[in-house]
Motif scaffolding. Structure first.
Motif, PDB file in Angstrom:
ATOM      1  N   GLU A 156      -0.177   3.858   3.803  1.00 14.29           N
ATOM      2  CA  GLU A 156      -0.009   3.664   5.241  1.00 14.29           C
ATOM      3  C   GLU A 156       1.457   3.708   5.676  1.00 14.29           C
ATOM      4  O   GLU A 156       1.745   3.951   6.834  1.00 14.29           O
ATOM      5  CB  GLU A 156      -0.644   2.342   5.660  1.00 14.29           C
ATOM      6  CG  GLU A 156      -2.162   2.366   5.492  1.00 14.29           C
ATOM      7  CD  GLU A 156      -2.832   1.039   5.790  1.00 14.29           C
ATOM      8  OE1 GLU A 156      -2.127   0.005   5.929  1.00 14.29           O
ATOM      9  OE2 GLU A 156      -4.080   1.031   5.867  1.00 14.29           O
ATOM     10  N   GLY A 157       2.352   3.494   4.718  1.00 11.50           N
ATOM     11  CA  GLY A 157       3.765   3.477   5.028  1.00 11.50           C
ATOM     12  C   GLY A 157       4.444   4.834   5.025  1.00 11.50           C
ATOM     13  O   GLY A 157       5.638   4.927   5.266  1.00 11.50           O
ATOM     14  N   GLY A 158       3.706   5.876   4.728  1.00 13.20           N
ATOM     15  CA  GLY A 158       4.341   7.183   4.782  1.00 13.20           C
ATOM     16  C   GLY A 158       3.581   8.315   4.138  1.00 13.20           C
ATOM     17  O   GLY A 158       3.604   9.436   4.630  1.00 13.20           O
ATOM     18  N   VAL A 159       2.923   8.073   3.013  1.00 13.25           N
ATOM     19  CA  VAL A 159       2.259   9.157   2.304  1.00 13.25           C
ATOM     20  C   VAL A 159       1.206   9.826   3.180  1.00 13.25           C
ATOM     21  O   VAL A 159       1.160  11.056   3.293  1.00 13.25           O
ATOM     22  CB  VAL A 159       1.657   8.680   0.966  1.00 13.25           C
ATOM     23  CG1 VAL A 159       0.704   9.713   0.377  1.00 13.25           C
ATOM     24  CG2 VAL A 159       2.772   8.363  -0.033  1.00 13.25           C
ATOM     25  N   ASN A 160       0.373   9.040   3.820  1.00 10.44           N
ATOM     26  CA  ASN A 160      -0.700   9.623   4.647  1.00 10.44           C
ATOM     27  C   ASN A 160      -0.111  10.371   5.841  1.00 10.44           C
ATOM     28  O   ASN A 160      -0.632  11.419   6.228  1.00 10.44           O
ATOM     29  CB  ASN A 160      -1.684   8.559   5.110  1.00 10.44           C
ATOM     30  CG  ASN A 160      -2.544   8.029   3.972  1.00 10.44           C
ATOM     31  OD1 ASN A 160      -2.558   8.570   2.873  1.00 10.44           O
ATOM     32  ND2 ASN A 160      -3.251   6.947   4.243  1.00 10.44           N
ATOM     33  N   GLN A 161       0.939   9.844   6.427  1.00 14.53           N
ATOM     34  CA  GLN A 161       1.586  10.527   7.566  1.00 14.53           C
ATOM     35  C   GLN A 161       2.157  11.877   7.127  1.00 14.53           C
ATOM     36  O   GLN A 161       1.979  12.880   7.809  1.00 14.53           O
ATOM     37  CB  GLN A 161       2.682   9.649   8.162  1.00 14.53           C
ATOM     38  CG  GLN A 161       3.355  10.280   9.374  1.00 14.53           C
ATOM     39  CD  GLN A 161       2.420  10.481  10.543  1.00 14.53           C
ATOM     40  OE1 GLN A 161       1.608   9.615  10.831  1.00 14.53           O
ATOM     41  NE2 GLN A 161       2.502  11.621  11.189  1.00 14.53           N
ATOM     42  N   LYS A 162       2.842  11.887   6.005  1.00 18.07           N
ATOM     43  CA  LYS A 162       3.406  13.134   5.493  1.00 18.07           C
ATOM     44  C   LYS A 162       2.287  14.126   5.178  1.00 18.07           C
ATOM     45  O   LYS A 162       2.415  15.326   5.457  1.00 18.07           O
ATOM     46  CB  LYS A 162       4.254  12.893   4.254  1.00 18.07           C
ATOM     47  CG  LYS A 162       5.547  12.185   4.549  1.00 18.07           C
ATOM     48  CD  LYS A 162       6.317  11.879   3.266  1.00 18.07           C
ATOM     49  CE  LYS A 162       7.556  11.097   3.550  1.00 18.07           C
ATOM     50  NZ  LYS A 162       8.252  10.699   2.319  1.00 18.07           N
ATOM     51  N   ALA A 163       1.191  13.651   4.616  1.00 22.53           N
ATOM     52  CA  ALA A 163       0.064  14.538   4.293  1.00 22.53           C
ATOM     53  C   ALA A 163      -0.566  15.088   5.569  1.00 22.53           C
ATOM     54  O   ALA A 163      -0.964  16.256   5.623  1.00 22.53           O
ATOM     55  CB  ALA A 163      -0.982  13.794   3.464  1.00 22.53           C
TER      56      ALA A 163
END
Length: 166
Positions: A156-163
């Motif tokens: 939730e802190g970045g990986v999903n956003q980047k994906a």
């Protein structure tokens, strides 16, 4: 082993959980090697260290009760490891961030299996008045839950956003 009592089931499940942990370690290592996110790779290394500590505790408990920790083969974890390899390592990814999201997904599936296992054996130990065992298993359960929560924070802190932006 014939299951004649809750104690028999308890010992069987300690062995099964030991097998599950042992089977999960290589795939967690493999996922850590291909993770793009440094934070994710470090969390997977820490996860394997936690799995190893859990295995040490399980082996000690088994030994204290006169059973071999390697006396079972966990078919459930075998399937989860196969799925982790298929969906996080062998799948064709055009974007490394998407792979990282898949790695977290598969790691959490492995972890949730361990959470269920630790919760069950801890409950059995408590019912059997094996207070010391229950305390050790509660620590293992909490450590595994903490690792799962850490993976959620990474996702939730970045990986999903980047994906999602990939």
């Amino acid at each position: 082993m014939t299951m004649n009592s809750l104690k028999d089931l308890y010992l069987d499940q300690l062995q099964d959980l030991y097998s599950a942990c042992k089977q999960s370690m290589p795939v967690v290592t493999e996922m850590g090697r291909v993770a793009k996110s440094r934070e994710l790779a470090e969390a997977l290394i820490a996860g394997n260290e936690g799995i190893a500590r859990g295995m040490e505790h399980l082996a000690t408990l088994c030994s204290q009760h006169g059973v071999d920790p390697t006396g079972e083969h966990c078919k459930g974890m075998e399937g989860l490891v196969t799925e982790a390899r298929k969906h996080a390592l062998q799948a064709d990814f055009g974007d490394d961030d998407v792979r990282d999201a898949a790695i977290i997904t598969q790691y959490q599936r492995l972890t949730h299996y361990a959470i269920a296992g630790y919760g069950c054996v801890r409950s059995f130990a408590n019912r059997l008045d094996l207070d010391a065992d229950g305390g050790v298993l509660q620590e293992c359960l909490e450590s595994t839950r903490d690792g799962d929560k850490h993976m959620t924070r990474i996702a939730e802190g970045g990986v999903n956003q980047k994906a999602a932006n990939g």
